[in-house]
Design an enzyme around this catalytic site. Sequence first.
Site, PDB file in Angstrom:
ATOM      1  N   CYS A 105      -2.222   9.461   2.414  1.00  0.00           N
ATOM      2  CA  CYS A 105      -1.735   8.924   1.138  1.00  0.00           C
ATOM      3  C   CYS A 105      -2.723   9.123  -0.005  1.00  0.00           C
ATOM      4  CB  CYS A 105      -1.407   7.437   1.285  1.00  0.00           C
ATOM      5  SG  CYS A 105      -2.801   6.411   1.816  1.00  0.00           S
TER       6      CYS A 105
ATOM      7  N   GLU B 216       0.871  -1.176   0.000  1.00  0.00           N
ATOM      8  CA  GLU B 216       0.000   0.000   0.000  1.00  0.00           C
ATOM      9  C   GLU B 216       0.909   1.227   0.000  1.00  0.00           C
ATOM     10  OE1 GLU B 216      -3.097   0.002  -0.452  1.00  0.00           O
ATOM     11  OE2 GLU B 216      -3.633  -2.094  -0.082  1.00  0.00           O
TER      12      GLU B 216
END
Length: 431
Positions: A207, A173
């Site tokens: 993010c 991720e």
Amino acid sequence: MDAFEDSVQRLRVAFSSGQTRPASFRLAQLEGLGRFLRENKQRLQDALAQDLQKATQLDSAFIRKEPFGLVLIIAPWNYPLNLTLVPLVGAIAAGNCVVLKPSEISKSIEKILAEVLPCYLDQSCFAVALGGPEETAQLLEHRFDYIFFTGSPRVGKIVMAAAAKHLTPVTLELGGKNPCYVDDNCDPQIVANRLAWFRYFNTGQTCVAPDYVLCSPEMQEQLVPALQNAITRFYGDDPQHSPALGRIISQKHFKRLQGLLSCGRVAIGGQSDENNLYIAPTVLVDVQETEPVMQEEIFGPILPLMTVRSLDEAIDFINRREKPLALYAFSNNSQVVKQVLDRTSSGGFCGNDGFMHMTLPSLPFGGVGASGMGNYHGKFSFDTFSHHRACLLRNPGMEKINDFRYPPYSPRNLRVLLMAMEERSYSCTLL
């Protein structure tokens, strides 16, 4: 001379043009594949006989989801609790043992996870590992059955290289520069409200936050005062004293972000306080593509605006760069949003809002290309930490039926076998 260069380039151009995306195209190709099998059946049978001298047969099957075994979860500092426990839930639900490596940067959460969490879990199956980069590198020397990493692409490459030594599967991720396209056909204040909220949420240390905005010069003129209005409404005239605005995680990240403030021209904000690790919600204009703020993931409360002349130019700009973790498009015209969706690639997509797509457990969350691989959230977390084992169980009796598949093969046997394979309706059960 590379014999494959022309073919690879030709196929990349075809994919970039969007040729393979319509459902009608995919259906036509599958129908063509079906025709190939039907119209060349005898030739294929003869070729199989020449190559393999054997026949094959498929049967119904089921998928058994089993734990991988020992899982390593490496968590980041920006959401140190959520991004540690959400994958942990999936790993536990799937039946794995887990080594949990929280970030050493978010020291308070690391301390609680190390000292308190083990009291609530079976310590024979779960452990918390502490330390910085050196200890993490040492941890990665060990063989794990699955590794789940959340963090930067740079460290993701290190994790993947370590996993490759043991052929360990990974979920990465990562992040990247998430684009946000703003069409002329929208309400600037509504867009500004939503942009300001999800850009400066957690002080931009998210993010999936938008890393830059693409819009026309006319829209930029309207968007800048609208963003100023939204920032003032959210954080007051002096955001440094707002309880709703956090701080940068460390001196190192503060210095990096402070350096980005010199890019382009500051239209809003730009103030900073090193002693308080404070950087004001900032908007930059007149930014060049070659400047550092457009070359790296910002991960802070800085939002560059870049102008484009058209939707096509915006899409070309996005597609020249690495595939992002998230992509956003604002427009009152649904066809504009659909065009951005159809002609780009990203881990996730949201039209006319911020990162709300990642809050839905019915949707998988993950990247593509440089923004990561694999996904999780909701049931997808369980699937990520499960090995999907293909299983076939046959009746030990009824051997007379199986006589047709045994050699020597007569034309009649082959006819019966082919008819059975063509007419059988295959089923698959998920356990």
